[in-house]
Design a protein around this motif. Structure first.
Motif, PDB file in Angstrom:
ATOM      1  N   LYS A 128       0.806  -1.223   0.000  1.00  0.00           N
ATOM      2  CA  LYS A 128       0.000   0.000   0.000  1.00  0.00           C
ATOM      3  C   LYS A 128       0.843   1.279   0.000  1.00  0.00           C
ATOM      4  CE  LYS A 128      -4.436  -1.765   1.268  1.00  0.00           C
ATOM      5  NZ  LYS A 128      -5.594  -1.678   2.148  1.00  0.00           N
ATOM      6  N   PRO A 129       1.944   1.357   0.767  1.00  0.00           N
ATOM      7  CA  PRO A 129       2.753   2.580   0.634  1.00  0.00           C
ATOM      8  C   PRO A 129       3.228   2.808  -0.803  1.00  0.00           C
ATOM      9  CG  PRO A 129       3.473   1.332   2.548  1.00  0.00           C
ATOM     10  CD  PRO A 129       2.463   0.480   1.813  1.00  0.00           C
ATOM     11  N   ALA A 130       3.606   1.731  -1.480  1.00  0.00           N
ATOM     12  CA  ALA A 130       4.058   1.865  -2.872  1.00  0.00           C
ATOM     13  C   ALA A 130       2.916   2.334  -3.775  1.00  0.00           C
ATOM     14  CB  ALA A 130       4.626   0.543  -3.368  1.00  0.00           C
ATOM     15  N   ALA A 131       1.740   1.732  -3.623  1.00  0.00           N
ATOM     16  CA  ALA A 131       0.597   2.106  -4.454  1.00  0.00           C
ATOM     17  C   ALA A 131       0.145   3.544  -4.171  1.00  0.00           C
ATOM     18  CB  ALA A 131      -0.560   1.135  -4.221  1.00  0.00           C
ATOM     19  N   TYR A 132       0.109   3.937  -2.907  1.00  0.00           N
ATOM     20  CA  TYR A 132      -0.338   5.286  -2.566  1.00  0.00           C
ATOM     21  C   TYR A 132       0.668   6.336  -3.021  1.00  0.00           C
ATOM     22  CZ  TYR A 132      -3.685   2.786   0.421  1.00  0.00           C
ATOM     23  OH  TYR A 132      -4.663   1.943   0.887  1.00  0.00           O
ATOM     24  N   ALA A 133       1.961   6.031  -2.903  1.00  0.00           N
ATOM     25  CA  ALA A 133       2.984   6.964  -3.393  1.00  0.00           C
ATOM     26  C   ALA A 133       2.898   7.085  -4.911  1.00  0.00           C
ATOM     27  CB  ALA A 133       4.374   6.505  -2.962  1.00  0.00           C
ATOM     28  N   GLU A 134       2.734   5.951  -5.592  1.00  0.00           N
ATOM     29  CA  GLU A 134       2.612   5.960  -7.048  1.00  0.00           C
ATOM     30  C   GLU A 134       1.409   6.785  -7.493  1.00  0.00           C
ATOM     31  OE1 GLU A 134       1.242   2.604  -9.962  1.00  0.00           O
ATOM     32  OE2 GLU A 134       3.348   2.278  -9.465  1.00  0.00           O
ATOM     33  N   ALA A 135       0.325   6.737  -6.720  1.00  0.00           N
ATOM     34  CA  ALA A 135      -0.876   7.512  -7.038  1.00  0.00           C
ATOM     35  C   ALA A 135      -0.725   8.983  -6.674  1.00  0.00           C
ATOM     36  CB  ALA A 135      -2.083   6.913  -6.313  1.00  0.00           C
TER      37      ALA A 135
END
Length: 194
Positions: A128-135
């Protein structure tokens, strides 16, 4: 039935088993993050109390915003992905007319509260940190009941958060701009862990 092609890849057995198991249960919800199907436990009462506590703090310090509980977000720019976040801090009407899976545009912070399951490490601390940062979501707040900590991820750059600060329950937690508030009384979070 048409054959599987590069445009229509075959589902893995592991993915099928996740879907089949989750479909038979009422205590979980499905998510699709980083191209993977995930199972997220339905929140327990203590989980709900943490979200209530955060909503209260946000309303006191940022009455211009609302912490939307259990909001569905499209979290990946380059791959298909949907996450049902525990909380999404955004101005009123941000999600109006968007349906179940909304854009992250206007979201200032997402909140996740760990669950007591075997996937929480991978899901809440890695994917989730990766997905939220990517978004491009400016702040990701993780209330980690297993570790008794609050972690603030901020400054998303190239799919990662440049700044990650972890504080033990009981210590003030600064939520940087654009949120711009400090959670002073985090000691109360100790009441909501096993």
């Amino acid at each position: 039935m048409p054959p599987m092609t590069a445009e229509r890849p075959q589902m893995s057995l592991e993915s099928f088993e996740v879907i089949a198991e989750a479909a038979a249960r009422e205590d979980v919800a499905l998510e699709f993050v980083n191209g993977k199907i995930g199972v997220k436990p339905v929140p327990d009462g203590d989980h709900g109390e943490i979200i209530r506590w955060l909503q209260q703090r946000c309303m006191q310090h940022r009455p211009d915003l609302w912490l939307y509980a259990e909001q569905g977000l499209k979290v990946e720019k380059y791959r298909s992905g949907d996450a049902r976040v525990d909380g999404a801090l955004a101005p009123p009407d941000t999600f109006a007319g968007q349906g179940e899976w909304a854009s992250t545009e206007g979201v200032l912070m997402v909140v996740e509260v760990t669950s007591y399951d075997r996937d929480t490490d991978r899901r809440d601390r890695v994917e989730k940190p990766a997905a939220y940062a990517e978004a491009g979501i400016p702040v990701y707040l993780l209330v980690d009941r297993d570790r008794g900590t609050v972690t603030v991820h901020s400054e998303p750059e190239r799919g990662v958060y440049a700044t990650v600060v972890t504080r033990a329950f009981g210590h003030p937690v600064v939520l940087p701009a654009p949120v711009g508030l400090t959670l002073e009384d985090t000691d109360v979070l100790k009441n909501y862990v096993r």
